[in-house]
Design an enzyme around this catalytic site. Structure first.
Site, PDB file in Angstrom:
ATOM      1  N   THR A   4      -4.893  -6.454   3.099  1.00  0.00           N
ATOM      2  CA  THR A   4      -4.451  -6.569   1.717  1.00  0.00           C
ATOM      3  C   THR A   4      -4.969  -5.400   0.893  1.00  0.00           C
ATOM      4  OG1 THR A   4      -4.364  -8.946   1.798  1.00  0.00           O
ATOM      5  CG2 THR A   4      -4.623  -7.998  -0.357  1.00  0.00           C
ATOM      6  N   HIS A   5      -4.119  -4.890   0.047  1.00  0.00           N
ATOM      7  CA  HIS A   5      -4.503  -3.832  -0.885  1.00  0.00           C
ATOM      8  C   HIS A   5      -4.149  -4.338  -2.283  1.00  0.00           C
ATOM      9  CE1 HIS A   5      -5.005  -1.210   2.534  1.00  0.00           C
ATOM     10  NE2 HIS A   5      -3.779  -1.490   2.922  1.00  0.00           N
ATOM     11  N   ASN A   6      -5.092  -4.966  -2.931  1.00  0.00           N
ATOM     12  CA  ASN A   6      -4.840  -5.488  -4.277  1.00  0.00           C
ATOM     13  C   ASN A   6      -4.827  -4.328  -5.261  1.00  0.00           C
ATOM     14  OD1 ASN A   6      -4.848  -8.325  -3.594  1.00  0.00           O
ATOM     15  ND2 ASN A   6      -6.966  -7.956  -3.062  1.00  0.00           N
ATOM     16  N   ASN A  47       2.451  -3.546  -5.645  1.00  0.00           N
ATOM     17  CA  ASN A  47       2.094  -2.924  -4.378  1.00  0.00           C
ATOM     18  C   ASN A  47       3.297  -3.042  -3.453  1.00  0.00           C
ATOM     19  OD1 ASN A  47       0.932  -1.844  -2.156  1.00  0.00           O
ATOM     20  ND2 ASN A  47      -0.684  -3.334  -1.956  1.00  0.00           N
TER      21      ASN A  47
END
Length: 139
Positions: free
Chosen positions: A68-70, A108
């Site tokens: 995950t890349h918040n 994203n």
């Protein structure tokens, strides 16, 4: 900042307050069903499709999302009324403040934003150089 959790020096940790909404759940279900239809039409020998957001009790949980890349929080845009920073990642409300990073993303798009974050860092560095030569809002 989190009122409860701190780092090893006693400084508060950053708190993320995000959870899935009913719209997120419905969107995941709808998209999953549409994807299943498309995949089935392709005639796969094996198929697996998810139609629910992942997380304990339907809540957001970082553990299943190991990549995950918040992002978000200081969204970039051309309108100070609709964004936090300009295209140089210069804050509209504090012209001497530059905010590089994925916080500039309005959303994203999915995979590994590292290259885009790097490009934005170069853009911010260029803006900072311009700002030192002539302070003010960059255009």
């Amino acid at each position: 900042m989190d009122p409860t959790y701190t780092d090893e020096w006693g400084d508060p940790l950053l708190r993320m307050t995000f959870n899935w909404t009913e719209q997120d759940r419905k969107l995941a279900e709808f998209e999953g069903q549409r994807c299943a239809e498309i995949i089935e039409a392709m005639g796969p020998t094996k198929m697996g499709v998810g139609t629910e957001v992942v997380g304990e009790g339907g809540n957001y949980d970082i553990r299943p999302y190991q990549s995950t890349h918040n992002t978000g929080g200081a969204v970039m845009g051309s309108d100070p009324n609709q964004s936090v920073v300009n295209s140089y990642l210069q804050c509209w409300d504090a012209e001497n403040l530059f905010v590089p990073g994925a916080s500039a993303f309005a959303h994203n798009s999915g995979y590994n934003p590292t290259g885009t974050v790097g490009a934005l860092a170069y853009r911010a560095a260029d803006g900072i150089k311009q700002y030192f030569k002539r302070p003010g809002m960059l255009g």
